[in-house]
Design an enzyme around this catalytic site. Structure first.
Site, PDB file in Angstrom:
ATOM      1  N   TYR A 119      28.227  -6.579 -19.875  1.00 46.75           N
ATOM      2  CA  TYR A 119      28.206  -5.161 -20.240  1.00 46.75           C
ATOM      3  C   TYR A 119      28.221  -5.049 -21.755  1.00 46.75           C
ATOM      4  O   TYR A 119      28.984  -5.735 -22.440  1.00 46.75           O
ATOM      5  CB  TYR A 119      29.432  -4.434 -19.667  1.00 46.75           C
ATOM      6  CG  TYR A 119      29.510  -2.970 -20.056  1.00 46.75           C
ATOM      7  CD1 TYR A 119      28.913  -1.984 -19.272  1.00 46.75           C
ATOM      8  CD2 TYR A 119      30.167  -2.580 -21.219  1.00 46.75           C
ATOM      9  CE1 TYR A 119      28.978  -0.650 -19.628  1.00 46.75           C
ATOM     10  CE2 TYR A 119      30.236  -1.246 -21.580  1.00 46.75           C
ATOM     11  CZ  TYR A 119      29.640  -0.282 -20.784  1.00 46.75           C
ATOM     12  OH  TYR A 119      29.692   1.039 -21.143  1.00 46.75           O
ATOM     13  N   GLU A 207      23.998   2.403 -23.642  1.00 46.90           N
ATOM     14  CA  GLU A 207      24.711   1.536 -22.702  1.00 46.90           C
ATOM     15  C   GLU A 207      23.750   0.564 -22.029  1.00 46.90           C
ATOM     16  O   GLU A 207      22.718   0.983 -21.501  1.00 46.90           O
ATOM     17  CB  GLU A 207      25.415   2.384 -21.639  1.00 46.90           C
ATOM     18  CG  GLU A 207      26.219   1.545 -20.645  1.00 46.90           C
ATOM     19  CD  GLU A 207      26.867   2.396 -19.567  1.00 46.90           C
ATOM     20  OE1 GLU A 207      28.109   2.381 -19.479  1.00 46.90           O
ATOM     21  OE2 GLU A 207      26.126   3.083 -18.819  1.00 46.90           O
TER      22      GLU A 207
END
Length: 404
Positions: A119, A207
């Site tokens: 991530y 993101e």
């Protein structure tokens, strides 16, 4: 402003970021053609909506056993079947709420052999006035669970905008992802590319989830690839990026919010029953708070700004009334630059135009307040005046209860 995944990947590719090959599709035929342009034999069909959690989402129309909005397909025929399933149906995810979002676009990408998922994101940290880079070795669909249950697995690195992205920031990202050797160097380079994109495009949030390490190829080399991404932009900076603004998909936005943007109105729909029209964000927040304090709930945030015209006020009034949940309206104006008589003229014009059928309480104070009150009193409309904010909130709640 938000954009779709495929649009975000196209923007990132311009900064050298590695992404799998893929094609956007508005129809089943375009999905099939997109898949045929990919090497295969594994394809991924991805619903394109402005919400996360697509992989775990559900299509209500397809029954409880239907697959989510991200599907592996092992043939062109499976791509076609999945495209038919998704297009035109409503995908419900943890971020869409129960209403879900209709899928009008798909993204057909090449399949990737994944060794590990990570991530990586960037956002503006208001507490430090810096860009924060957030990294974790625990990428994938359960990142929210990781943040809640094992926050120690998430690392935050801040970048001083006066200094900019430095080599040590890249090394910190690679270290947080626990990458070594060539993958470590790739992570440093990727972090720099993402930072440059974030700053150059005036992003509010970027993101990457998941960022993946591929299985080694025949030469033993693995790559870092962006498998999914979300991007949002500072709306106040869009005038500098007409190419980005052109990517806006109004079908993904609330129709009332789209209409409000045409008049430069700050409008956000909420779940209550008392419509609010206020000038100034702080005053709007206080108005919503006092409505709730008196036992009701605001139906919206709406700031008409400091220089509204009669036309703008009329538009704001119509937008509030377009919400069927609105059972009453509270107008709270403190006139500085905004003149109370202009507000009053807009209120009267809008109320007559839409045949107002819900209670209306108006509190005016400030520039030209006497003229404004005279306009309201002489309108012949059932408008209730209030002396102050507390009085206004009590009156609108009482009026709505009485009308019910």
């Amino acid at each position: 402003m938000n954009i779709h995944e495929y649009q975000a990947k196209e923007l990132l590719a311009k900064f050298g970021v590695g992404i799998p090959a893929g094609h956007a599709a508005l129809t089943v035929a375009e999905a099939i053609e997109g898949a045929r342009q990919l090497p295969g034999p594994l394809y991924v069909v991805k619903a394109q909506i402005h919400a996360g959690g697509r992989g775990k989402g559900k299509f209500n129309e397809l029954g409880p056993d239907a697959k989510g909005g991200v599907r592996l397909s092992q043939s062109i025929e499976e791509v076609e079947a999945n495209a038919k399933d998704m297009l035109g149906n409503t995908l419900v995810t943890i971020q869409t709420g129960d209403a879900g979002k209709q899928v009008n676009r798909l993204y057909i990408t090449d399949g990737v052999d994944i060794a590990s998922e990570f991530y990586l994101s960037m956002l503006v940290d208001r507490t430090t006035d810096r860009i924060a880079i957030i990294a974790s070795t625990e990428g994938g669909m359960d990142i929210e669970t990781v943040a809640h249950e094992t926050p120690e697995k998430i690392t935050t690195i801040t970048v001083d905008p006066a200094q900019g992205f430095m080599p040590h920031h890249g090394r910190a990202v690679a270290f947080a992802l626990k990458l070594t050797g060539d993958l470590n160097k790739q992570a440093q380079k990727l972090a720099k590319q993402l930072y440059e994109a974030f700053v150059a495009l005036d992003c509010a949030m970027l993101e990457i989830n998941p960022l993946v390490e591929t299985e080694p190829d025949s030469d033993g080399n693995a790559k870092l690839l962006v498998l999914d991404t979300k991007m949002s932009f500072d709306s106040n900076a869009l005038y500098r990026h007409p190419d980005v603004e052109a990517l806006r998909d109004e079908t993904e936005e609330d129709p009332a919010e789209v209409e409000a943007s045409k008049y430069d109105l700050a409008y956000i729909k909420l779940d209550g029953n008392i419509g609010c029209m206020v000038n100034g964000a702080g005053l709007a927040m206080a108005t919503m708070d006092i409505i709730k304090l008196n036992g009701a709930f605001p139906a919206n945030f709406l700031d008409v700004g400091g220089g509204a015209t009669t036309e703008k006020v009329t538009a704001a009034f119509k937008i509030i009334l377009s919400d069927p949940a609105v059972e009453g309206i509270l107008v709270n104006i403190f006139g500085g630059i905004m003149k109370c008589d202009i507000i009053a003229e807009g209120i009267v014009a809008a109320a007559k135009d839409v045949n107002l059928s819900v209670p209306l309480v108006v509190r005016l104070e400030g520039t030209n307040v006497a003229q404004g009150k005279e306009i309201l009193e002489g309108s012949g409309l059932p408008i209730v005046s209030a002396a102050d904010l507390g009085d206004a909130a009590r009156k609108i709640v009482a009026e709505v209860k009485q009308a019910a």
